[in-house]
Scaffold this motif. Structure first.
Motif, PDB file in Angstrom:
ATOM      1  N   TYR A 145     -21.666  -5.445   0.516  1.00  0.00           N
ATOM      2  CA  TYR A 145     -20.452  -4.940  -0.123  1.00  0.00           C
ATOM      3  C   TYR A 145     -20.050  -3.570   0.416  1.00  0.00           C
ATOM      4  CZ  TYR A 145     -22.134  -8.622  -3.179  1.00  0.00           C
ATOM      5  OH  TYR A 145     -22.603  -9.822  -3.660  1.00  0.00           O
ATOM      6  N   LEU A 146     -21.044  -2.775   0.805  1.00  0.00           N
ATOM      7  CA  LEU A 146     -20.732  -1.449   1.345  1.00  0.00           C
ATOM      8  C   LEU A 146     -19.889  -1.551   2.615  1.00  0.00           C
ATOM      9  CD1 LEU A 146     -21.176   1.609   1.037  1.00  0.00           C
ATOM     10  CD2 LEU A 146     -23.212   1.362   2.494  1.00  0.00           C
ATOM     11  N   GLN A 147     -20.081  -2.600   3.401  1.00  0.00           N
ATOM     12  CA  GLN A 147     -19.277  -2.760   4.627  1.00  0.00           C
ATOM     13  C   GLN A 147     -17.789  -2.768   4.288  1.00  0.00           C
ATOM     14  OE1 GLN A 147     -21.177  -2.588   7.206  1.00  0.00           O
ATOM     15  NE2 GLN A 147     -22.934  -3.965   7.111  1.00  0.00           N
ATOM     16  N   TYR A 148     -17.408  -3.454   3.209  1.00  0.00           N
ATOM     17  CA  TYR A 148     -15.996  -3.524   2.814  1.00  0.00           C
ATOM     18  C   TYR A 148     -15.516  -2.180   2.278  1.00  0.00           C
ATOM     19  CZ  TYR A 148     -16.461  -8.583   3.321  1.00  0.00           C
ATOM     20  OH  TYR A 148     -16.670  -9.838   3.836  1.00  0.00           O
ATOM     21  N   VAL A 149     -16.368  -1.503   1.500  1.00  0.00           N
ATOM     22  CA  VAL A 149     -16.020  -0.175   1.000  1.00  0.00           C
ATOM     23  C   VAL A 149     -15.723   0.768   2.164  1.00  0.00           C
ATOM     24  CG1 VAL A 149     -16.915   1.868  -0.195  1.00  0.00           C
ATOM     25  CG2 VAL A 149     -17.326  -0.406  -1.144  1.00  0.00           C
ATOM     26  N   LEU A 150     -16.606   0.772   3.153  1.00  0.00           N
ATOM     27  CA  LEU A 150     -16.442   1.676   4.284  1.00  0.00           C
ATOM     28  C   LEU A 150     -15.195   1.334   5.088  1.00  0.00           C
ATOM     29  CD1 LEU A 150     -20.182   1.806   5.410  1.00  0.00           C
ATOM     30  CD2 LEU A 150     -18.917   3.586   4.203  1.00  0.00           C
ATOM     31  N   GLY A 151     -14.935   0.035   5.286  1.00  0.00           N
ATOM     32  CA  GLY A 151     -13.727  -0.364   6.003  1.00  0.00           C
ATOM     33  C   GLY A 151     -12.467   0.083   5.290  1.00  0.00           C
ATOM     34  N   LEU A 152     -12.428  -0.095   3.977  1.00  0.00           N
ATOM     35  CA  LEU A 152     -11.267   0.330   3.190  1.00  0.00           C
ATOM     36  C   LEU A 152     -11.078   1.834   3.251  1.00  0.00           C
ATOM     37  CD1 LEU A 152     -11.803  -1.988   0.102  1.00  0.00           C
ATOM     38  CD2 LEU A 152      -9.823  -2.070   1.642  1.00  0.00           C
ATOM     39  N   ARG A 153     -12.168   2.571   3.178  1.00  0.00           N
ATOM     40  CA  ARG A 153     -12.040   4.029   3.224  1.00  0.00           C
ATOM     41  C   ARG A 153     -11.595   4.503   4.608  1.00  0.00           C
ATOM     42  NH1 ARG A 153     -17.057   6.445  -0.177  1.00  0.00           N
ATOM     43  NH2 ARG A 153     -17.959   6.422   1.903  1.00  0.00           N
ATOM     44  N   GLN A 154     -12.009   3.808   5.654  1.00  0.00           N
ATOM     45  CA  GLN A 154     -11.541   4.161   6.990  1.00  0.00           C
ATOM     46  C   GLN A 154     -10.038   3.953   7.131  1.00  0.00           C
ATOM     47  OE1 GLN A 154     -14.282   1.698   9.274  1.00  0.00           O
ATOM     48  NE2 GLN A 154     -15.390   3.508   9.971  1.00  0.00           N
ATOM     49  N   LEU A 155      -9.489   3.041   6.334  1.00  0.00           N
ATOM     50  CA  LEU A 155      -8.040   2.817   6.332  1.00  0.00           C
ATOM     51  C   LEU A 155      -7.309   3.826   5.453  1.00  0.00           C
ATOM     52  CD1 LEU A 155      -7.951  -1.086   6.067  1.00  0.00           C
ATOM     53  CD2 LEU A 155      -7.614   0.295   8.118  1.00  0.00           C
ATOM     54  N   GLY A 156      -8.058   4.687   4.762  1.00  0.00           N
ATOM     55  CA  GLY A 156      -7.450   5.703   3.911  1.00  0.00           C
ATOM     56  C   GLY A 156      -7.372   5.345   2.447  1.00  0.00           C
ATOM     57  N   CYS A 157      -7.955   4.220   2.044  1.00  0.00           N
ATOM     58  CA  CYS A 157      -7.886   3.795   0.645  1.00  0.00           C
ATOM     59  C   CYS A 157      -8.816   4.631  -0.235  1.00  0.00           C
ATOM     60  CB  CYS A 157      -8.294   2.328   0.508  1.00  0.00           C
ATOM     61  SG  CYS A 157      -7.206   1.170   1.358  1.00  0.00           S
ATOM     62  N   GLU A 158      -8.410   4.812  -1.469  1.00  0.00           N
ATOM     63  CA  GLU A 158      -9.312   5.312  -2.492  1.00  0.00           C
ATOM     64  C   GLU A 158     -10.035   4.096  -3.066  1.00  0.00           C
ATOM     65  OE1 GLU A 158      -9.329   8.100  -6.527  1.00  0.00           O
ATOM     66  OE2 GLU A 158      -7.474   7.080  -5.912  1.00  0.00           O
ATOM     67  N   VAL A 159     -11.366   4.128  -3.052  1.00  0.00           N
ATOM     68  CA  VAL A 159     -12.153   2.952  -3.414  1.00  0.00           C
ATOM     69  C   VAL A 159     -13.058   3.265  -4.599  1.00  0.00           C
ATOM     70  CG1 VAL A 159     -13.749   1.177  -2.608  1.00  0.00           C
ATOM     71  CG2 VAL A 159     -12.130   2.217  -0.996  1.00  0.00           C
ATOM     72  N   TYR A 160     -13.070   2.351  -5.571  1.00  0.00           N
ATOM     73  CA  TYR A 160     -13.976   2.412  -6.714  1.00  0.00           C
ATOM     74  C   TYR A 160     -14.891   1.186  -6.672  1.00  0.00           C
ATOM     75  CZ  TYR A 160     -11.178   6.124  -8.831  1.00  0.00           C
ATOM     76  OH  TYR A 160     -10.532   7.303  -9.074  1.00  0.00           O
ATOM     77  N   TRP A 161     -16.121   1.381  -7.143  1.00  0.00           N
ATOM     78  CA  TRP A 161     -17.121   0.309  -7.221  1.00  0.00           C
ATOM     79  C   TRP A 161     -17.271  -0.080  -8.689  1.00  0.00           C
ATOM     80  CZ3 TRP A 161     -20.959  -0.891  -3.117  1.00  0.00           C
ATOM     81  CH2 TRP A 161     -21.977  -1.757  -3.528  1.00  0.00           C
ATOM     82  N   LEU A 162     -16.987  -1.334  -9.027  1.00  0.00           N
ATOM     83  CA  LEU A 162     -17.057  -1.841 -10.395  1.00  0.00           C
ATOM     84  C   LEU A 162     -18.105  -2.938 -10.468  1.00  0.00           C
ATOM     85  CD1 LEU A 162     -15.921  -2.318 -13.319  1.00  0.00           C
ATOM     86  CD2 LEU A 162     -14.252  -3.874 -12.245  1.00  0.00           C
ATOM     87  N   GLU A 163     -19.079  -2.775 -11.372  1.00  0.00           N
ATOM     88  CA  GLU A 163     -20.149  -3.774 -11.429  1.00  0.00           C
ATOM     89  C   GLU A 163     -20.678  -3.940 -12.842  1.00  0.00           C
ATOM     90  OE1 GLU A 163     -24.547  -4.712  -9.477  1.00  0.00           O
ATOM     91  OE2 GLU A 163     -23.254  -3.220  -8.534  1.00  0.00           O
ATOM     92  N   ALA A 213     -19.253  -8.120  17.895  1.00  0.00           N
ATOM     93  CA  ALA A 213     -19.031  -7.446  16.612  1.00  0.00           C
ATOM     94  C   ALA A 213     -17.753  -6.615  16.654  1.00  0.00           C
ATOM     95  CB  ALA A 213     -20.235  -6.569  16.278  1.00  0.00           C
ATOM     96  N   GLU A 214     -17.539  -5.906  17.747  1.00  0.00           N
ATOM     97  CA  GLU A 214     -16.348  -5.061  17.866  1.00  0.00           C
ATOM     98  C   GLU A 214     -15.065  -5.884  17.853  1.00  0.00           C
ATOM     99  OE1 GLU A 214     -18.241  -1.441  20.612  1.00  0.00           O
ATOM    100  OE2 GLU A 214     -17.126  -3.081  21.544  1.00  0.00           O
ATOM    101  N   THR A 215     -15.091  -7.029  18.501  1.00  0.00           N
ATOM    102  CA  THR A 215     -13.885  -7.832  18.676  1.00  0.00           C
ATOM    103  C   THR A 215     -13.496  -8.596  17.408  1.00  0.00           C
ATOM    104  OG1 THR A 215     -14.411  -8.098  21.030  1.00  0.00           O
ATOM    105  CG2 THR A 215     -12.808  -9.635  20.085  1.00  0.00           C
ATOM    106  N   HIS A 216     -14.481  -9.107  16.702  1.00  0.00           N
ATOM    107  CA  HIS A 216     -14.173 -10.049  15.627  1.00  0.00           C
ATOM    108  C   HIS A 216     -14.584  -9.608  14.214  1.00  0.00           C
ATOM    109  CE1 HIS A 216     -12.846 -13.042  18.471  1.00  0.00           C
ATOM    110  NE2 HIS A 216     -13.994 -12.977  19.122  1.00  0.00           N
ATOM    111  N   PHE A 217     -15.471  -8.635  14.072  1.00  0.00           N
ATOM    112  CA  PHE A 217     -16.043  -8.377  12.751  1.00  0.00           C
ATOM    113  C   PHE A 217     -15.939  -6.918  12.311  1.00  0.00           C
ATOM    114  CE2 PHE A 217     -18.275 -12.034  14.635  1.00  0.00           C
ATOM    115  CZ  PHE A 217     -17.955 -13.010  13.704  1.00  0.00           C
ATOM    116  N   ASP A 218     -15.139  -6.141  12.965  1.00  0.00           N
ATOM    117  CA  ASP A 218     -14.946  -4.735  12.601  1.00  0.00           C
ATOM    118  C   ASP A 218     -14.408  -4.635  11.176  1.00  0.00           C
ATOM    119  OD1 ASP A 218     -14.221  -2.074  12.341  1.00  0.00           O
ATOM    120  OD2 ASP A 218     -12.978  -2.022  14.135  1.00  0.00           O
ATOM    121  N   ALA A 219     -15.101  -3.891  10.317  1.00  0.00           N
ATOM    122  CA  ALA A 219     -14.710  -3.798   8.904  1.00  0.00           C
ATOM    123  C   ALA A 219     -13.282  -3.298   8.734  1.00  0.00           C
ATOM    124  CB  ALA A 219     -15.687  -2.890   8.151  1.00  0.00           C
ATOM    125  N   LYS A 220     -12.818  -2.429   9.613  1.00  0.00           N
ATOM    126  CA  LYS A 220     -11.427  -1.951   9.514  1.00  0.00           C
ATOM    127  C   LYS A 220     -10.452  -3.101   9.709  1.00  0.00           C
ATOM    128  CE  LYS A 220     -11.628   1.275  12.688  1.00  0.00           C
ATOM    129  NZ  LYS A 220     -13.054   1.232  13.050  1.00  0.00           N
TER     130      LYS A 220
END
Length: 409
Positions: free
Chosen positions: A24-42, A365-372
């Motif tokens: 799940y952290l991979q998605y958090v990091l990708g979103l933050r690299q795009l400039g999103c404010e991210v919250y973790w809800l669990e 990984a760079e071509t197809h799976f970059d979290a951004k």
């Protein structure tokens, strides 16, 4: 920029799962690299074990701080595996009013918990489900074994979900294919020709069975690896399994595997934290891993989030063939096998030109799976102006969120 709330499953209660945290952290990091404010809800499921649960929460909170989520983590307590129809009324580290204010201003809930409360989902203006168990989730829904509350959008990491001729039903939902994500910056290229063993990190045994009418079969990594138990005797390539072990009977089977030439490690010892999990993968020569039987049966075109960590690190992968794919190669950085002989040939090919295959793995990984790239696609579908919400059906029964898969330690 958008505010996104991400809802993982079973991370806080599973502190030994260093790899599960990364899913799940991979998605958090990708979103933050795009400039999103991210919250973790669990949801934190309490079973009344006060000391054990306090320790798990302490570990989880510390990890949230390490990754800049200390003030952006929203936890609520549940006491049952069955979701309540109502939204939570009490949160651990903030007032209910504070949590609900975040939900109301959020642009999107990115939900990985299949059995979330419908009342909680209703607090958000837009919701998107992410399927990380392709084939299995659709099977559960179609057989009435899992209830998935309505979402606006449905994403899947399986290439072949709902496609013409696919063995996976769409369940009346409009599935948007995405690929699993890896944050390339957190998983740098780590070439070392002296690395020796092909490894993997996996669960072993679990109460995971497929029940479908007259057909019933065990759907565990235990069964998958035992099918290839004699592989070390066919190759000079050292092979090592870091396994999450829970039962006494495991030791008998694992001693037999060691006699056959496998190296066995306990995942708690070598991959029990996010940092040790990364270090273990980056000290490996490559990955060898089997897949659960359901992957081959459903032909889901799946690749593990764990395998992506190997690829991003420049570690070639030899993994079981899970069906047709438009992006997964066979013979350049990644080899997909169906037989032990094919796996042996893959080791030989990789070791004959190791550096080339390491660089090919990173390139994949760079071509197809970059979290951004992956998170940008999610946002482009879910937040584009005028997007028509894909309100789908609600399936009949419920009992769990995504499998903490191979236990994903």
């Amino acid at each position: 920029m958008p505010t996104v709330v991400i809802a993982p499953f079973n991370v806080a209660t599973f502190p030994e799962g260093g790899g599960h945290f990364w899913v799940y952290l991979q998605y958090v990091l990708g979103l933050r690299q795009l400039g999103c404010e991210v919250y973790w809800l669990e949801a934190f499921r309490s079973k009344g074990r006060a000391e054990q649960e306090a320790a798990a929460l302490g570990t989880f909170r510390e990890r949230m701080k390490q990754h800049g989520l200390g003030g952006n983590c929203i936890l609520y307590v549940t006491h049952s595996k069955d979701p309540s129809p109502e939204a939570p009324g009490q949160y651990l580290d903030m007032k209910c009013e504070e949590a609900e204010a975040i939900f109301e201003r959020a642009d999107l809930l990115l939900n990985f918990h299949y059995a979330s409360s419908p009342g909680l989902l209703a607090r958000f203006r837009r919701t998107a489900l992410v399927d990380i168990d392709p084939g299995l989730l659709q099977f559960w829904i179609s057989r009435g074994q899992v209830r998935v509350p309505r979402h606006d959008f449905y994403f899947t990491t399986g290439e072949n979900v709902g496609r013409l001729g696919s063995k996976i039903p769409d369940c009346g939902l409009d599935w948007i294919p995405i690929r699993p994500a890896v944050c390339l910056e957190q998983w740098p290229f780590a070439f070392d020709s002296n690395c020796e063993a092909f490894t993997t990190v996996s669960g072993w045994d679990a109460s995971d069975w497929i029940v479908d009418g007259d057909e019933t079969y065990e759907n565990t990594k235990r069964v998958a690896f035992l099918e290839f138990a004699d592989l070390p005797g066919l190759s000079r390539q050292p092979l090592e399994l870091a396994l999450f072990l829970r039962r006494e009977r495991d030791s008998i089977e694992l001693k037999d595997l060691e006699r056959r030439g496998w190296r066995i490690r306990h995942s708690r010892d070598v991959a029990g934290t996010p940092e040790s999990y990364r270090a273990y993968i980056q000290r490996s020569r490559g990955e060898f891993s089997c897949a659960k039987r359901s992957c081959m049966k459903f032909q889901n075109g799946w690749v593990s989030d764990r395998t992506l960590c190997y690829l991003a690190s420049g570690k070639p992968a030899v993994v079981q063939d899970t069906g047709p794919s438009t992006v997964l190669p066979n013979g350049e950085g990644m080899f997909r096998f169906s037989t032990a002989e094919q796996a042996v040939q893959a080791f030989e090919a990789i070791n004959a030109d190791y550096e080339r295959h390491c660089r090919a793995a990173r390139k994949l990984a760079e071509t197809h799976f970059d979290a951004k790239q992956i998170t940008a696609k999610i946002l482009s579908h879910a937040l584009k102006e005028g997007a028509f919400p894909r309100r789908g059906i609600e399936s009949p029964t419920a009992d769990h969120g995504p499998l903490a898969a191979d236990y994903r330690p």
